[in-house]
Design a protein around this motif. Structure first.
Motif, PDB file in Angstrom:
ATOM      1  N   VAL A 192       2.255  -6.208   4.233  1.00  0.00           N
ATOM      2  CA  VAL A 192       3.535  -5.978   3.494  1.00  0.00           C
ATOM      3  C   VAL A 192       3.667  -4.889   2.866  1.00  0.00           C
ATOM      4  O   VAL A 192       4.559  -4.042   2.411  1.00  0.00           O
ATOM      5  CB  VAL A 192       3.977  -7.462   2.795  1.00  0.00           C
ATOM      6  CG1 VAL A 192       5.382  -7.122   2.106  1.00  0.00           C
ATOM      7  CG2 VAL A 192       4.415  -8.612   3.917  1.00  0.00           C
ATOM      8  N   LEU A 193       2.395  -4.886   1.788  1.00  0.00           N
ATOM      9  CA  LEU A 193       2.655  -3.682   0.650  1.00  0.00           C
ATOM     10  C   LEU A 193       2.496  -2.362   1.567  1.00  0.00           C
ATOM     11  O   LEU A 193       3.095  -1.292   1.121  1.00  0.00           O
ATOM     12  CB  LEU A 193       1.510  -3.863  -0.130  1.00  0.00           C
ATOM     13  CG  LEU A 193       1.478  -4.741  -1.333  1.00  0.00           C
ATOM     14  CD1 LEU A 193       0.109  -5.151  -2.077  1.00  0.00           C
ATOM     15  CD2 LEU A 193       2.599  -4.561  -2.352  1.00  0.00           C
ATOM     16  N   ALA A 194       1.479  -2.249   2.529  1.00  0.00           N
ATOM     17  CA  ALA A 194       1.399  -0.883   3.280  1.00  0.00           C
ATOM     18  C   ALA A 194       3.076  -0.534   3.975  1.00  0.00           C
ATOM     19  O   ALA A 194       3.317   0.530   3.940  1.00  0.00           O
ATOM     20  CB  ALA A 194       0.594  -1.081   4.389  1.00  0.00           C
ATOM     21  N   PHE A 195       3.671  -1.350   4.554  1.00  0.00           N
ATOM     22  CA  PHE A 195       4.919  -1.265   4.833  1.00  0.00           C
ATOM     23  C   PHE A 195       5.959  -1.037   3.829  1.00  0.00           C
ATOM     24  O   PHE A 195       6.737   0.254   4.083  1.00  0.00           O
ATOM     25  CB  PHE A 195       5.511  -2.643   5.735  1.00  0.00           C
ATOM     26  CG  PHE A 195       6.877  -2.367   6.463  1.00  0.00           C
ATOM     27  CD1 PHE A 195       6.960  -1.462   7.537  1.00  0.00           C
ATOM     28  CD2 PHE A 195       8.055  -2.726   5.719  1.00  0.00           C
ATOM     29  CE1 PHE A 195       8.104  -1.570   8.116  1.00  0.00           C
ATOM     30  CE2 PHE A 195       9.339  -2.464   6.266  1.00  0.00           C
ATOM     31  CZ  PHE A 195       9.298  -1.985   7.377  1.00  0.00           C
ATOM     32  N   LEU A 253       7.842   2.949   3.517  1.00  0.00           N
ATOM     33  CA  LEU A 253       9.431   3.085   3.465  1.00  0.00           C
ATOM     34  C   LEU A 253       9.459   3.867   2.155  1.00  0.00           C
ATOM     35  O   LEU A 253      10.600   4.699   2.340  1.00  0.00           O
ATOM     36  CB  LEU A 253       9.826   1.717   3.396  1.00  0.00           C
ATOM     37  CG  LEU A 253      10.172   1.137   4.565  1.00  0.00           C
ATOM     38  CD1 LEU A 253      10.813  -0.506   4.189  1.00  0.00           C
ATOM     39  CD2 LEU A 253      10.888   1.566   5.516  1.00  0.00           C
ATOM     40  N   VAL A 254       8.956   3.746   1.134  1.00  0.00           N
ATOM     41  CA  VAL A 254       9.044   4.439  -0.003  1.00  0.00           C
ATOM     42  C   VAL A 254       8.636   5.888   0.162  1.00  0.00           C
ATOM     43  O   VAL A 254       9.537   7.176  -0.162  1.00  0.00           O
ATOM     44  CB  VAL A 254       8.400   3.911  -1.239  1.00  0.00           C
ATOM     45  CG1 VAL A 254       8.129   4.606  -2.390  1.00  0.00           C
ATOM     46  CG2 VAL A 254       8.813   2.477  -1.828  1.00  0.00           C
ATOM     47  N   LEU A 255       7.692   6.117   0.875  1.00  0.00           N
ATOM     48  CA  LEU A 255       7.081   7.454   1.008  1.00  0.00           C
ATOM     49  C   LEU A 255       8.245   8.192   2.028  1.00  0.00           C
ATOM     50  O   LEU A 255       8.577   9.426   1.540  1.00  0.00           O
ATOM     51  CB  LEU A 255       5.789   7.789   1.477  1.00  0.00           C
ATOM     52  CG  LEU A 255       4.672   7.285   0.720  1.00  0.00           C
ATOM     53  CD1 LEU A 255       3.340   7.236   1.633  1.00  0.00           C
ATOM     54  CD2 LEU A 255       4.446   8.228  -0.517  1.00  0.00           C
ATOM     55  N   VAL A 256       8.821   7.660   2.878  1.00  0.00           N
ATOM     56  CA  VAL A 256       9.854   8.155   3.989  1.00  0.00           C
ATOM     57  C   VAL A 256      11.223   8.422   3.153  1.00  0.00           C
ATOM     58  O   VAL A 256      11.746   9.418   3.220  1.00  0.00           O
ATOM     59  CB  VAL A 256       9.653   7.482   5.145  1.00  0.00           C
ATOM     60  CG1 VAL A 256      10.838   7.936   6.219  1.00  0.00           C
ATOM     61  CG2 VAL A 256       8.290   7.565   5.839  1.00  0.00           C
ATOM     62  N   LEU A 257      11.708   7.245   2.815  1.00  0.00           N
ATOM     63  CA  LEU A 257      13.117   7.224   2.313  1.00  0.00           C
ATOM     64  C   LEU A 257      13.283   7.854   1.045  1.00  0.00           C
ATOM     65  O   LEU A 257      14.339   8.555   0.714  1.00  0.00           O
ATOM     66  CB  LEU A 257      13.657   5.707   2.348  1.00  0.00           C
ATOM     67  CG  LEU A 257      13.584   5.186   3.777  1.00  0.00           C
ATOM     68  CD1 LEU A 257      14.039   3.817   3.731  1.00  0.00           C
ATOM     69  CD2 LEU A 257      14.251   5.940   4.658  1.00  0.00           C
ATOM     70  N   VAL A 258      12.369   7.602   0.047  1.00  0.00           N
ATOM     71  CA  VAL A 258      12.368   8.103  -1.382  1.00  0.00           C
ATOM     72  C   VAL A 258      11.779   9.195  -1.607  1.00  0.00           C
ATOM     73  O   VAL A 258      12.571  10.309  -2.156  1.00  0.00           O
ATOM     74  CB  VAL A 258      12.062   6.950  -2.530  1.00  0.00           C
ATOM     75  CG1 VAL A 258      12.111   7.499  -3.815  1.00  0.00           C
ATOM     76  CG2 VAL A 258      12.903   5.670  -2.160  1.00  0.00           C
ATOM     77  N   PRO A 301       2.512   8.235   5.851  1.00  0.00           N
ATOM     78  CA  PRO A 301       3.365   7.007   6.018  1.00  0.00           C
ATOM     79  C   PRO A 301       3.298   6.329   7.451  1.00  0.00           C
ATOM     80  O   PRO A 301       3.629   5.205   7.834  1.00  0.00           O
ATOM     81  CB  PRO A 301       4.895   7.678   5.952  1.00  0.00           C
ATOM     82  CG  PRO A 301       4.724   8.981   5.273  1.00  0.00           C
ATOM     83  CD  PRO A 301       3.335   9.416   5.549  1.00  0.00           C
ATOM     84  N   VAL A 302       2.820   7.227   8.528  1.00  0.00           N
ATOM     85  CA  VAL A 302       2.521   6.595   9.845  1.00  0.00           C
ATOM     86  C   VAL A 302       1.395   6.085   9.904  1.00  0.00           C
ATOM     87  O   VAL A 302       1.539   4.920  10.557  1.00  0.00           O
ATOM     88  CB  VAL A 302       2.366   8.003  10.840  1.00  0.00           C
ATOM     89  CG1 VAL A 302       1.911   7.405  12.047  1.00  0.00           C
ATOM     90  CG2 VAL A 302       3.670   8.761  10.692  1.00  0.00           C
ATOM     91  N   THR A 303       0.155   6.348   9.013  1.00  0.00           N
ATOM     92  CA  THR A 303      -0.647   5.504   8.958  1.00  0.00           C
ATOM     93  C   THR A 303      -0.554   4.234   8.337  1.00  0.00           C
ATOM     94  O   THR A 303      -1.070   3.310   8.923  1.00  0.00           O
ATOM     95  CB  THR A 303      -1.950   6.104   8.256  1.00  0.00           C
ATOM     96  OG1 THR A 303      -2.127   7.572   8.671  1.00  0.00           O
ATOM     97  CG2 THR A 303      -3.116   5.453   8.188  1.00  0.00           C
TER      98      THR A 303
END
Length: 162
Positions: free
Chosen positions: A43-46, A50-55, A63-65
């Motif tokens: 869950v933390l990785a997900f 999300l934070v890396l991609v969206l924010v 993010p892909v990893t």
């Protein structure tokens, strides 16, 4: 007030149902904690991806990893849960002598049984030294559960041949 220490045995008891045994409950408790930790990491990785991609709008491979890691953890959590309770239902633990042969666990007795057990190299080394195990009688499909002294884990196993 004095604290009461709870002593956990280092092997299962051969008296009573396997599910009611203190060793079994201890092993299942450890497995639940381990699974919970992996789910939290997924869950933390997900959330991190999300934070890396969206924010942060990061466009690297991180993010892909992280997304792949979270999917793998979720997939393993959903597929690797063994129906141990069903296999151990009302059966008792049986003490047996064992040894490894060609990656399979050979159970000694009047009718030797060969089991396919997924145990890592550390557990295999300990089993090779002690050469003893506890298992519940296999069900009709040949599924059983094996445990070893001092290794607080229940290993699902399958009968290869009798």
């Amino acid at each position: 007030m004095a604290e009461v220490a709870v002593v956990v045995p280092n092997k299962p008891s051969t008296e009573g149902a396997a599910l009611d045994d203190r060793w079994t409950r201890h092993c299942l408790e450890i497995a639940s904690r381990r699974a919970f930790c992996w789910v939290v990491l997924g869950v933390l990785a997900f959330v991190g991806q999300l934070v890396l991609v969206l924010v942060a709008e990061v466009s690297s491979d991180l993010p892909v990893t992280l997304l792949m890691f979270s999917v793998v953890v979720l997939g393993l959590a959903l597929t690797r849960r063994q129906p141990l309770a069903r296999v151990m239902a009302d059966r008792t633990w049986q003490y047996v002598r064992v040894h490894w042969r060609n990656g399979l666990l050979v159970v000694h007795g009047p009718r030797p049984v060969v089991l396919d057990v997924s145990a890592g190299p550390l557990a295999r080394g300990r089993i090779s030294r002690h050469r003893r195990a506890w298992l519940v009688a296999p069900d009709r499909e040949g599924n059983t559960v094996v445990t070893f002294r001092g290794v607080p884990r229940l290993f699902p196993a399958r009968v290869r041949r009798r």
